[in-house]
Design an enzyme around this catalytic site. Structure first.
Site, PDB file in Angstrom:
ATOM      1  N   GLN A  44       1.328  -1.231  -0.072  1.00 35.08           N
ATOM      2  CA  GLN A  44      -0.100   0.192  -0.080  1.00 35.08           C
ATOM      3  C   GLN A  44       1.356   1.499  -0.354  1.00 35.08           C
ATOM      4  OE1 GLN A  44      -3.205  -1.973   3.196  1.00 35.08           O
ATOM      5  NE2 GLN A  44      -3.495   0.063   3.477  1.00 35.08           N
TER       6      GLN A  44
ATOM      7  N   ARG B 187      -5.200   7.008  17.026  1.00 34.34           N
ATOM      8  CA  ARG B 187      -6.227   6.965  16.657  1.00 34.34           C
ATOM      9  C   ARG B 187      -7.714   6.634  17.195  1.00 34.34           C
ATOM     10  NH1 ARG B 187      -8.983   8.254  11.962  1.00 34.34           N
ATOM     11  NH2 ARG B 187      -7.507   8.902  10.326  1.00 34.34           N
TER      12      ARG B 187
ATOM     13  N   GLU C 298     -12.896   2.771   5.253  1.00 37.13           N
ATOM     14  CA  GLU C 298     -12.666   2.041   6.482  1.00 37.13           C
ATOM     15  C   GLU C 298     -13.896   2.324   6.989  1.00 37.13           C
ATOM     16  OE1 GLU C 298      -9.569   4.871   7.311  1.00 37.13           O
ATOM     17  OE2 GLU C 298      -8.505   3.084   7.884  1.00 37.13           O
TER      18      GLU C 298
ATOM     19  N   ALA D  99      -5.865   5.427   6.113  1.00 39.34           N
ATOM     20  CA  ALA D  99      -6.373   6.395   6.553  1.00 39.34           C
ATOM     21  C   ALA D  99      -7.819   6.733   5.219  1.00 39.34           C
ATOM     22  CB  ALA D  99      -5.679   7.840   6.638  1.00 39.34           C
TER      23      ALA D  99
ATOM     24  N   GLU E 104       0.244  -1.583   4.642  1.00 39.26           N
ATOM     25  CA  GLU E 104       0.645   0.153   5.245  1.00 39.26           C
ATOM     26  C   GLU E 104       1.829   0.146   5.250  1.00 39.26           C
ATOM     27  OE1 GLU E 104      -2.037   2.137   6.807  1.00 39.26           O
ATOM     28  OE2 GLU E 104      -0.241   4.026   7.190  1.00 39.26           O
TER      29      GLU E 104
ATOM     30  N   THR F 130      -3.916  11.392  10.549  1.00 31.49           N
ATOM     31  CA  THR F 130      -3.726  11.978  11.998  1.00 31.49           C
ATOM     32  C   THR F 130      -1.965  12.914  11.472  1.00 31.49           C
ATOM     33  OG1 THR F 130      -2.991  10.527  13.238  1.00 31.49           O
ATOM     34  CG2 THR F 130      -5.766  10.670  13.710  1.00 31.49           C
TER      35      THR F 130
HETATM   36  N1  MTE Z   1     -11.568  -2.778   0.022  1.00 28.70           N
HETATM   37  C1  MTE Z   1     -10.537  -3.851  -0.719  1.00 28.70           C
HETATM   38  N2  MTE Z   1     -11.371  -4.165  -1.915  1.00 28.70           N
HETATM   39  N3  MTE Z   1      -9.638  -3.876  -0.535  1.00 28.70           N
HETATM   40  C2  MTE Z   1      -9.220  -3.585   1.019  1.00 28.70           C
HETATM   41  O1  MTE Z   1      -7.174  -4.108   0.987  1.00 28.70           O
HETATM   42  N4  MTE Z   1      -8.541  -1.465   2.116  1.00 28.70           N
HETATM   43  C3  MTE Z   1      -9.618  -0.913   3.162  1.00 28.70           C
HETATM   44  C4  MTE Z   1     -10.762   0.187   2.222  1.00 28.70           C
HETATM   45  N5  MTE Z   1     -11.305  -0.830   1.198  1.00 28.70           N
HETATM   46  C5  MTE Z   1      -9.283  -2.377   1.431  1.00 28.70           C
HETATM   47  C6  MTE Z   1     -10.527  -1.577   0.806  1.00 28.70           C
HETATM   48  C7  MTE Z   1      -8.881  -0.363   4.049  1.00 28.70           C
HETATM   49  S1  MTE Z   1      -7.761   0.252   5.419  1.00 28.70           S
HETATM   50  C8  MTE Z   1      -8.674   1.156   3.574  1.00 28.70           C
HETATM   51  S2  MTE Z   1      -7.571   2.272   4.599  1.00 28.70           S
HETATM   52  C9  MTE Z   1      -8.820   1.651   2.339  1.00 28.70           C
HETATM   53  O2  MTE Z   1      -9.962   0.902   1.744  1.00 28.70           O
HETATM   54  C10 MTE Z   1      -7.854   2.977   1.490  1.00 28.70           C
HETATM   55  O3  MTE Z   1      -8.228   2.901   0.250  1.00 28.70           O
HETATM   56  P1  MTE Z   1      -9.418   4.412  -0.168  1.00 28.70           P
HETATM   57  O4  MTE Z   1      -8.040   5.395   0.950  1.00 28.70           O
HETATM   58  O5  MTE Z   1      -9.520   4.737  -1.694  1.00 28.70           O
HETATM   59  O6  MTE Z   1     -10.779   4.206   0.204  1.00 28.70           O
HETATM   60  N1  LUZ Z   2      -2.644   5.338   8.864  1.00 32.97           N
HETATM   61  C1  LUZ Z   2      -1.726   6.181   9.109  1.00 32.97           C
HETATM   62  C2  LUZ Z   2      -3.789   5.433   8.854  1.00 32.97           C
HETATM   63  O1  LUZ Z   2      -0.685   6.524   8.839  1.00 32.97           O
HETATM   64  N2  LUZ Z   2      -2.284   7.587  10.160  1.00 32.97           N
HETATM   65  C3  LUZ Z   2      -3.783   7.502  10.038  1.00 32.97           C
HETATM   66  O2  LUZ Z   2      -4.346   8.237  10.421  1.00 32.97           O
HETATM   67  C4  LUZ Z   2      -4.567   6.448   9.719  1.00 32.97           C
HETATM   68  N3  LUZ Z   2      -5.288   6.107   9.976  1.00 32.97           N
HETATM   69  C5  LUZ Z   2      -6.573   5.658   9.267  1.00 32.97           C
HETATM   70  C6  LUZ Z   2      -5.945   4.130   8.910  1.00 32.97           C
HETATM   71  N4  LUZ Z   2      -4.444   4.544   8.157  1.00 32.97           N
HETATM   72 MO1  MOS Z   3      -6.424   1.269   5.331  1.00 29.67          MO
HETATM   73  S1  MOS Z   3      -5.637   0.496   7.618  1.00 29.67           S
HETATM   74  O1  MOS Z   3      -5.667   2.787   6.386  1.00 29.67           O
HETATM   75  O2  MOS Z   3      -4.855   0.923   5.017  1.00 29.67           O
END
Ligand code: MTE
Ligand code: LUZ
Ligand code: MOS
Length: 751
Positions: free
Chosen positions: A191, A304, A706, A502, A226, A433
């Site tokens: 990621q 968080r 999320e 995030a 991540e 954050t």
């Molecule tokens: N959806 C799918 N299909 N696969 C994933 O790995 N990750 C989740 C969410 N939805 C995820 C998912 C997480 S932890 C986050 S932070 C967000 O997608 C990240 O993508 P976005 O910022 O484009 O929403």
């Molecule tokens: N990752 C991060 C995150 O580095 N900072 C954040 O605030 C956060 N929040 C949600 C999911 N991933």
């Molecule tokens: Mo999502 S926990 O911010 O990769």
């Protein structure tokens, strides 16, 4: 509109790390990992493994050319263990061989002598020993000590949540290939391409401009990639550097489950004070986060938890304290919600506790205390709140009283099957954050045939971010989506990226894409103004592949315009940078305005529990969700359904279990149960919040990745309510998630 990847996904044509054609001469890596959770590493004996068939090299910490360190926030995580091991599964040596099978076979022949040291798996024990990764963090609003003295009711207790395995379908992995002049190209299932680039540079000693990281897409990340994709990229890079051959490593499922960190388990103490009208006047919470053996992202996750400690409620007096506890487990890491769900579970437990003792419904306390416009969050930001609106609109559509009454009536005539209902409001802050992380870049090329190529820092992992970004470009240029193509996330095209996390990737990278496209459009309009004889560029717009003047289609089509612009030597490319405006946070005062906006929602969850067997089913999850103006309802509904099911899994059946020796017992899909198609609720209803509010998201949409996971928390309390209907208060169950069927049964029949 469909997700752009849907066709290639169902045809099996989408390319993941393991689908990248390998270069001739590629070697395969495999890690030899620690069999002990804590100890002094006395010696490693690789000699038998070295003689094993097909082995090219065994690499240990001393062999590294760069630094043996991959810790991002704190340098406390060696790539390969040196004198000590700190968790079962910690990489000690890398075996590099001609095939995957030969590498794994050889790894089994490595022997080590480890002098055992005490194993700590409980965060409270770590805290008592003073083993904290960072000093405790605290949020204070008002004065809880004074407020408790004036409360009509005060309740205290303990609440805890378990870990969660990410179980992305594609396991972790990387592939390192040599480039000219000592450079490396890394394919990674990450990621965070820039995080991988930094880690690779650190362990190889290469400067960042010598390392290219490329990501096509992930078969899921959920936060698990991540930060924790870095190690495998580092391992392949080091092995490639030392063997002078390309090196690949795609982890087996059990390797991945054993060696990588998961959602942080938490244990917490709470104290809640209410006045006689059920207003929450004071709340104290102390969180013990099980961080695992090294820092990873734990401090950010911990923060968080504090940010979301009061969920969607306004509490005038609050003290929340959090401890980041070092234990001998794999370093725990980001997971959808990032500490927020763990914080919310505790206040929901406190509310349920108060409700059970006062003989009222938790929903009465929840509704009463929802945060309103102008209320202050404990971290100083003033709410622009839709908490109450989502509650009211959900109630109007689904009729909470009726659903509750149906359950009560059912329970009155059913002996062993009991229904439980729970409401779950959610408020989740959008932005990293850590303010500096809220930036993104996009590179847009318009080619002379009119087609458009876009590269951003966003990583597609199933969440549909590429589709949304393509929609942005198509919208600005007035083109059909087929004219836009998203390319790989690549550190040469887009540098210094924040991870896709995030929930902010579509916002940040979408905004940057919008800016890039608008700059190109501005230049094109200068040409078009002359060609269609408009008085000013303001009269022009683009739609359906044509230039419009005052809204009317002209004869000038997109392709002609683009080609004319090119012949006039106009720049058809743009690299734009976006940084979220107006956000800040100061940890010295623990106050600021950290979030661009919040996402609100209210869910109601209904379950049926078999109180003879402990089994249960989730009958429905119905929610009113704040999408803003959704850019893509198909993608967003998919995100909500997926998030809910993942949240249900965390709260009900998924039980990460480490024994006292720190060994992961739930180390395969036979011992770790995730929701399958049969555990998905029959009914998931999603009602979009009706609102005219403006926000900082791309095209006034809102982040969706999320927040829906936290609706799943309602399942825990619904099951609890069903069990209470059966025991009629005869047993008081601990607030201890997940609520597995075993725990239901043993809770009911504890004697
Ligand atoms: N959806 C799918 N299909 N696969 C994933 O790995 N990750 C989740 C969410 N939805 C995820 C998912 C997480 S932890 C986050 S932070 C967000 O997608 C990240 O993508 P976005 O910022 O484009 O929403
Ligand atoms: N990752 C991060 C995150 O580095 N900072 C954040 O605030 C956060 N929040 C949600 C999911 N991933
Ligand atoms: Mo999502 S926990 O911010 O990769």
């Amino acid at each position: 509109m469909k997700n752009l990847d849907s066709r290639s996904h169902v045809r099996g044509e989408s390319v993941y790390l393991d689908d990248i054609p390998v270069v001739r001469g590629t070697l395969y890596a495999c890690v030899f990992d620690s069999p002990a959770a804590h100890g002094r590493l006395v010696f490693i004996n690789p000699s038998e493994a070295e003689r094993s068939e097909g082995v090219e090299k065994i690499i240990t910490a001393q062999d590294l050319i760069g630094e043996n360190q991959i810790g991002g926030i704190i340098p406390d995580e060696p790539l390969l263990a040196e004198s000590e091991v700190h968790f079962q599964g910690q990489p000690i040596a890398i075996v590099v061989a001609e095939t995957e099978e030969l590498a794994r076979k050889a790894a089994k022949k490595i022997t080590v002598e480890i002098e055992a040291l005490p194993v700590i798996t409980d965060p409270r024990v770590a805290a008592a020993n003073g083993d904290l990764i960072i000093p405790p963090k605290k949020f204070v609003l008002g004065n809880t000590a004074a407020a408790f003295a004036n409360c009509q009711h005060v309740f205290e207790g303990r609440a805890g949540t378990g870990g969660q395995e990410h179980l992305y379908i594609e396991t972790q992995g990387a592939y390192a290939v040599h480039a000219e002049n000592g450079g490396l190209k890394i394919y990674s299932s990450t990621q965070g391409p820039t995080a991988v680039q930094r880690a690779v540079c650190r362990v190889t000693g290469l400067p960042m401009h010598q390392v290219e990281v490329d990501v096509q897409r992930l078969g899921g990340g959920f936060g698990g990639k991540e930060d924790q994709a870095n190690a495998w990229a580092g391992i392949c890079a080091v092995a490639a550097q030392l063997t002078k051959r390309p090196v690949k490593y795609a982890l087996h499922r059990m390797e991945d489950m054993r060696m990588t960190g998961k959602r942080h388990p938490y244990s917490a103490d709470y104290k809640i004070g209410l006045d006689r009208d059920l207003n929450i006047v004071a709340y104290e919470a102390t969180f013990y986060q099980n961080a695992g053996a090294s820092c990873d992202l734990s401090p950010a996750v911990l923060e968080r938890t504090l940010f979301h400690a009061t969920n969607a409620y306004y509490v005038p007096n609050i003290t929340a304290t959090a401890y980041c506890c070092r234990t001998n487990l794999p370093p725990n890491t980001a997971f959808r919600g990032f500490g927020g769900p763990q914080g919310m579970f505790v206040i929901e437990s406190a509310i349920a506790h108060a409700a059970e003792r006062l003989g009222v419904r938790a929903s009465d306390i929840q509704q009463k205390n929802l945060i309103d416009d102008g209320d202050e969050f404990p971290y100083g930001q003033i709410a622009e709140s839709d908490a109450r609106t989502t509650w009211t609109q959900a109630d109007a559509k689904y009729d909470f009283t009726r659903l509750q009454k149906e359950a009560d009536e059912f329970n009155a005539s059913s002996k062993y099957l009991k229904k439980g209902v729970a409401t779950m409001p959610v408020c989740f802050g959008i932005s990293f954050t850590k303010t500096p992380m809220n930036q993104a870049r996009s590179l847009v090329h318009v080619y002379t045939d009119g087609s458009v190529a876009v590269s951003t820092g966003a990583v597609e992992m199933g969440q549909g971010v590429n589709t949304k970004i393509a929609q942005v470009a198509a919208e600005v240029f007035g083109l059909p989506i087929e004219m836009v193509r998203l390319h790989t996330t690549n550190t040469l095209r887009i540098a210094n990226t924040s991870p896709t996390a995030a929930s902010a990737a579509a916002d940040l990278n979408g905004k940057a894409t919008q800016m890039a496209c608008e700059s190109i459009r501005e230049r094109l309009f200068e040409i078009a103004q002359r060609l269609v004889e408009a008085e000013s560029p303001e009269q022009l717009s683009l739609a359906d592949g044509y230039v419009r003047r005052n809204g009317e289609r002209t004869s000038l089509d997109w392709q002609t315009l683009v080609m004319d612009a090119h012949l006039e030597r106009v720049n058809l490319s743009e690299h734009a940078h976006y940084a979220t405006p107006g956000i800040n946070f100061d940890w010295s005062t623990a106050k600021g305005h950290p979030f661009a906006y919040h996402v609100y929602g209210t869910a109601i969850v209904g379950v049926t529990v078999d109180c003879l067997r402990g089994r249960y089913e989730v009958d429905y999850v119905k929610c009113c969700h704040d999408f803003g103006s959704s850019m893509n309802t198909a993608v967003d509904h998919g995100q909500i359904e997926g998030g809910i099911v993942q949240g249900l899994g965390w709260m009900t059946m998924e039980e990460v279990f480490y024994d006292e020796e720190g060994r992961l017992r739930s180390n395969a899909l036979s011992t770790y149960k995730v929701p399958d198609i049969y555990s998905v609720p029959e009914t998931i209803e999603i009602l979009p919040l009706q609102t005219d509010r403006k926000n900082l998201a791309v095209f006034n949409s809102k982040a969706v990745g999320e927040p829906p996971l936290m609706y799943g928390i309602g399942a825990y309390f619904a099951i609890r309510n069903a069990v209470n209907a059966f025991t009629k208060g005869g047993v008081v169950l601990p607030f201890d998630a997940p609520f597995t069927p075993e725990k239901v049964l043993m809770g009911i029949y504890e004697k």
